[in-house]
Design a protein around this motif. Structure first.
Motif, short mmCIF file in Angstrom:
data_model
loop_
_atom_site.label_atom_id
_atom_site.label_comp_id
_atom_site.label_asym_id
_atom_site.label_seq_id
_atom_site.Cartn_x
_atom_site.Cartn_y
_atom_site.Cartn_z
N LEU A 38 0.88 -1.17 0.00
CA LEU A 38 0.00 0.00 0.00
C LEU A 38 0.91 1.22 0.00
CD1 LEU A 38 -2.97 1.02 0.20
CD2 LEU A 38 -2.61 1.14 2.65
N VAL A 39 0.88 1.98 -1.09
CA VAL A 39 1.79 3.10 -1.28
C VAL A 39 1.00 4.40 -1.18
CG1 VAL A 39 3.42 4.16 -2.88
CG2 VAL A 39 3.22 1.67 -2.78
N LEU A 59 -2.95 0.57 -4.24
CA LEU A 59 -2.81 -0.85 -3.93
C LEU A 59 -3.05 -1.61 -5.23
CD1 LEU A 59 -2.39 -3.11 -1.87
CD2 LEU A 59 -4.85 -3.06 -1.45
N GLY A 60 -1.99 -2.15 -5.80
CA GLY A 60 -2.12 -2.82 -7.09
C GLY A 60 -2.59 -1.84 -8.14
N ASN A 61 -3.70 -2.17 -8.79
CA ASN A 61 -4.22 -1.29 -9.84
C ASN A 61 -5.32 -0.36 -9.33
OD1 ASN A 61 -6.30 -3.14 -9.52
ND2 ASN A 61 -6.66 -3.38 -11.71
N ARG A 62 -5.50 -0.30 -8.02
CA ARG A 62 -6.53 0.57 -7.43
C ARG A 62 -5.88 1.80 -6.80
NH1 ARG A 62 -9.29 -3.81 -3.82
NH2 ARG A 62 -7.17 -4.61 -3.95
N LEU A 63 -6.45 2.96 -7.09
CA LEU A 63 -5.94 4.23 -6.58
C LEU A 63 -7.08 5.00 -5.93
CD1 LEU A 63 -3.61 6.35 -6.45
CD2 LEU A 63 -4.47 7.18 -8.66
N GLU A 77 -13.47 12.69 -2.85
CA GLU A 77 -12.69 11.46 -2.89
C GLU A 77 -13.15 10.61 -4.06
OE1 GLU A 77 -13.58 8.21 0.05
OE2 GLU A 77 -14.72 9.81 1.01
N GLU A 78 -12.24 9.77 -4.55
CA GLU A 78 -12.58 8.89 -5.66
C GLU A 78 -11.69 7.66 -5.64
OE1 GLU A 78 -11.94 11.09 -9.27
OE2 GLU A 78 -9.77 11.02 -9.07
N MET A 79 -12.22 6.57 -6.15
CA MET A 79 -11.47 5.33 -6.34
C MET A 79 -11.38 5.10 -7.84
SD MET A 79 -9.86 2.67 -5.16
CE MET A 79 -10.28 2.39 -3.44
N THR A 80 -10.16 4.85 -8.33
CA THR A 80 -9.93 4.62 -9.74
C THR A 80 -9.25 3.28 -9.92
OG1 THR A 80 -9.59 7.01 -10.04
CG2 THR A 80 -8.79 5.57 -11.79
N VAL A 81 -9.66 2.56 -10.95
CA VAL A 81 -8.97 1.34 -11.33
C VAL A 81 -8.10 1.69 -12.51
CG1 VAL A 81 -9.21 -1.03 -12.17
CG2 VAL A 81 -10.83 -0.13 -10.49
N LEU A 82 -6.80 1.51 -12.34
CA LEU A 82 -5.84 1.83 -13.38
C LEU A 82 -5.75 0.67 -14.37
CD1 LEU A 82 -3.13 3.29 -11.00
CD2 LEU A 82 -4.83 4.56 -12.30
N ARG A 83 -6.04 0.92 -15.59
CA ARG A 83 -6.02 -0.13 -16.62
C ARG A 83 -4.61 -0.39 -17.10
NH1 ARG A 83 -10.70 -2.09 -15.43
NH2 ARG A 83 -12.42 -0.67 -15.75
N GLY A 84 -4.25 -1.66 -17.22
CA GLY A 84 -2.95 -2.03 -17.79
C GLY A 84 -1.77 -1.73 -16.93
N LYS A 85 -2.00 -1.43 -15.63
CA LYS A 85 -0.91 -1.14 -14.72
C LYS A 85 -1.10 -1.95 -13.46
CE LYS A 85 -0.32 3.59 -16.26
NZ LYS A 85 -0.23 4.99 -15.85
N SER A 86 0.00 -2.31 -12.85
CA SER A 86 -0.06 -2.96 -11.54
C SER A 86 1.14 -2.53 -10.73
CB SER A 86 -0.09 -4.48 -11.70
OG SER A 86 1.10 -4.93 -12.33
N ALA A 87 1.08 -2.78 -9.47
CA ALA A 87 2.18 -2.37 -8.58
C ALA A 87 3.34 -3.32 -8.67
CB ALA A 87 1.70 -2.27 -7.14
#
Length: 87
Positions: A38-39, A59-63, A77-87
């Motif tokens: 968790l960064v 955390l992984g592909n969730r921001l 506040e918002e939760m984003t799922v980053l496509r094509g990226k992972s930690a």
């Protein structure tokens, strides 16, 4: 979500609420925290954004991001799922 700051200026977030944001159990979130997966980052607003801060946790592909006012109250506040990226 209640966000406080300690005497060093570090932010303190409620683990239970944060786990909920990520769709995890509290135990799972704490496990990720122990393993360093968790960064977090904090950006301080300047110019027209002076007095605000943006806290980001990845955390992984969730921001998850929250914009705080000068009293550290969450304004957005918002939760984003980053496509094509992972930690």
């Amino acid at each position: 979500m209640l966000i406080e700051s300690d005497p060093n200026g570090d932010f303190i977030l409620d683990s239970s609420e944060l786990a909920e944001r990520f769709g995890l159990s509290l135990a799972a979130l704490r496990r990720h925290m122990r393993h360093g997966s968790l960064v977090s980052t904090v950006e301080i607003g300047t110019a027209e954004h002076a007095g605000t801060k943006r806290v980001s946790l990845r955390l992984g592909n969730r921001l998850w991001r929250a914009v705080l006012n000068d009293a550290n109250e969450v304004q957005h506040e918002e939760m984003t799922v980053l496509r094509g990226k992972s930690a």
